[in-house]
Design a protein around this motif. Structure first.
Motif, mmCIF file in Angstrom:
data_model
loop_
_atom_site.group_PDB
_atom_site.id
_atom_site.type_symbol
_atom_site.label_atom_id
_atom_site.label_comp_id
_atom_site.label_asym_id
_atom_site.label_seq_id
_atom_site.Cartn_x
_atom_site.Cartn_y
_atom_site.Cartn_z
ATOM 1 N N TRP A 54 -86.903 60.632 -52.242
ATOM 2 C CA TRP A 54 -87.062 61.315 -54.015
ATOM 3 C C TRP A 54 -86.147 60.552 -54.707
ATOM 4 C CZ3 TRP A 54 -91.457 62.185 -56.597
ATOM 5 C CH2 TRP A 54 -92.545 62.651 -56.061
ATOM 6 N N SER A 55 -84.638 60.928 -53.531
ATOM 7 C CA SER A 55 -83.202 60.595 -54.461
ATOM 8 C C SER A 55 -83.181 58.999 -54.750
ATOM 9 C CB SER A 55 -82.927 60.718 -53.579
ATOM 10 O OG SER A 55 -82.373 60.140 -52.792
ATOM 11 N N ARG A 56 -84.384 58.242 -53.902
ATOM 12 C CA ARG A 56 -83.900 56.185 -54.203
ATOM 13 C C ARG A 56 -85.272 56.182 -55.236
ATOM 14 N NH1 ARG A 56 -84.391 57.642 -48.826
ATOM 15 N NH2 ARG A 56 -86.783 56.676 -48.170
ATOM 16 N N TYR A 57 -85.784 56.998 -55.454
ATOM 17 C CA TYR A 57 -87.065 55.979 -56.657
ATOM 18 C C TYR A 57 -86.295 57.207 -58.067
ATOM 19 C CZ TYR A 57 -89.385 54.453 -52.976
ATOM 20 O OH TYR A 57 -90.334 53.708 -52.016
ATOM 21 N N ASP A 58 -86.979 56.341 -59.341
ATOM 22 C CA ASP A 58 -86.960 57.309 -60.543
ATOM 23 C C ASP A 58 -88.659 57.486 -60.964
ATOM 24 O OD1 ASP A 58 -87.457 57.712 -63.788
ATOM 25 O OD2 ASP A 58 -86.603 56.386 -63.815
ATOM 26 N N LEU A 59 -88.443 58.990 -60.632
ATOM 27 C CA LEU A 59 -89.893 59.348 -61.074
ATOM 28 C C LEU A 59 -90.983 59.090 -62.605
ATOM 29 C CD1 LEU A 59 -89.188 63.572 -61.440
ATOM 30 C CD2 LEU A 59 -89.301 62.271 -58.967
ATOM 31 N N ALA A 60 -90.134 58.735 -63.320
ATOM 32 C CA ALA A 60 -91.441 57.948 -64.428
ATOM 33 C C ALA A 60 -92.014 56.594 -63.557
ATOM 34 C CB ALA A 60 -90.299 57.655 -64.660
ATOM 35 N N ASP A 61 -91.756 56.359 -62.457
ATOM 36 C CA ASP A 61 -92.711 54.896 -61.632
ATOM 37 C C ASP A 61 -93.212 54.648 -60.521
ATOM 38 O OD1 ASP A 61 -90.077 53.342 -63.073
ATOM 39 O OD2 ASP A 61 -89.228 52.908 -61.643
ATOM 40 N N THR A 94 -96.310 59.710 -62.094
ATOM 41 C CA THR A 94 -96.713 59.641 -63.315
ATOM 42 C C THR A 94 -97.956 58.286 -63.480
ATOM 43 O OG1 THR A 94 -95.489 57.839 -64.596
ATOM 44 C CG2 THR A 94 -94.707 60.101 -64.839
ATOM 45 N N GLY A 154 -96.156 54.800 -64.227
ATOM 46 C CA GLY A 154 -96.063 54.314 -63.783
ATOM 47 C C GLY A 154 -96.605 53.619 -62.328
ATOM 48 N N ARG A 197 -96.315 49.399 -55.762
ATOM 49 C CA ARG A 197 -94.828 49.913 -55.835
ATOM 50 C C ARG A 197 -95.218 51.265 -55.949
ATOM 51 N NH1 ARG A 197 -89.141 50.213 -57.015
ATOM 52 N NH2 ARG A 197 -88.667 52.045 -57.683
#
Length: 229
Positions: free
Chosen positions: A26-33, A36, A39, A46
């Motif tokens: 999870w730390s390597r991605y933006d949750l919005a991307d 959602t 995203g 992606r």
């Protein structure tokens, strides 16, 4: 009836990281991307790549002692236990639990957002995949993203109304509507217990908090419940 709410902390010791783990998936991605609908609309490839990695991670994981203890509690008490999970992994089921309410969906399933068909997710999904029922290239992971409404809320609310005890395990208490369940339990006069690795921002809402790894505190609590059942 014991209402058990489980979160990511339950599966962390099986190798499935939480949102807050440093260096984890999870730390390597933006949750919005990647978590959602917006995203997914922007970059479905992606999002599929992210969930392909999550499924591979899940397939390599095994249920831990906490999952097994909860399955044992369900086996012993039957419908006197209701397990509601915020997790999308299949570790509850693989541990032997049969009556789990998965409010955020199932990582190991695919969903057609054209006709709502569901089927077992292949090892790798892509935007070009077609729905086996309607043929639309509109497939996505069968998980609830931020901004979407969780599944089975009427069933969950009915179970909470019947509960005589509320137990939250491995959840940060920061994602609604699940984060509001403890307040509802308190309003109904239901005793509440938090089992977590450490205190959270919602710990003050509980009658009691027990800290420690899920593989230690959950089996110990289950043993107590079975001794008094």
């Amino acid at each position: 009836m014991i209402f058990v709410l489980t979160g990511a902390g339950l599966s962390a010791e099986s190798g499935l990281g939480t949102f807050r783990d440093e260096g984890g998936l999870w730390s390597r991605y933006d949750l919005a991307d990647v978590a959602t609908p917006e995203g997914f609309a922007r970059d479905p490839a992606r999002v599929h790549a992210f969930y392909n990695a999550r499924r591979a991670n899940c397939r390599a994981a095994e249920p831990n002692a906490a999952h097994l203890a909860l399955a044992g509690l369900e086996a012993a008490l039957g419908d006197r236990v209701e397990i509601v999970t915020q997790n999308v992994d299949d570790l509850h089921a693989r541990a032997g639990s049969r009556r789990v309410i998965a409010m955020h969906g199932h990582l190991m399933q695919a969903l057609c957002h054209a006709c709502a068909a569901r089927w077992p997710a292949p090892e790798t999904m892509s935007p070009e995949d077609s729905c086996p029922r309607c043929g639309a290239t509109a497939t996505r992971p069968d998980v609830v993203w931020f901004g979407e409404f969780p599944h089975h809320m009427e069933r969950i609310e009915a179970a909470l109304a019947r509960a005589s005890r509320f137990v939250a395990i491995g959840t940060s208490g920061s994602v609604y509507p699940a984060a509001g369940f403890v307040a509802e339990a308190q309003r109904r006069g239901i005793p509440t217990l938090e089992l977590n690795l450490e205190r959270t921002g919602s710990s003050a809402l509980f009658d009691e908090t027990r800290e420690g790894p899920a593989t230690r505190v959950v089996p110990a609590w289950v043993e107590e419940m079975l001794a008094t059942a």
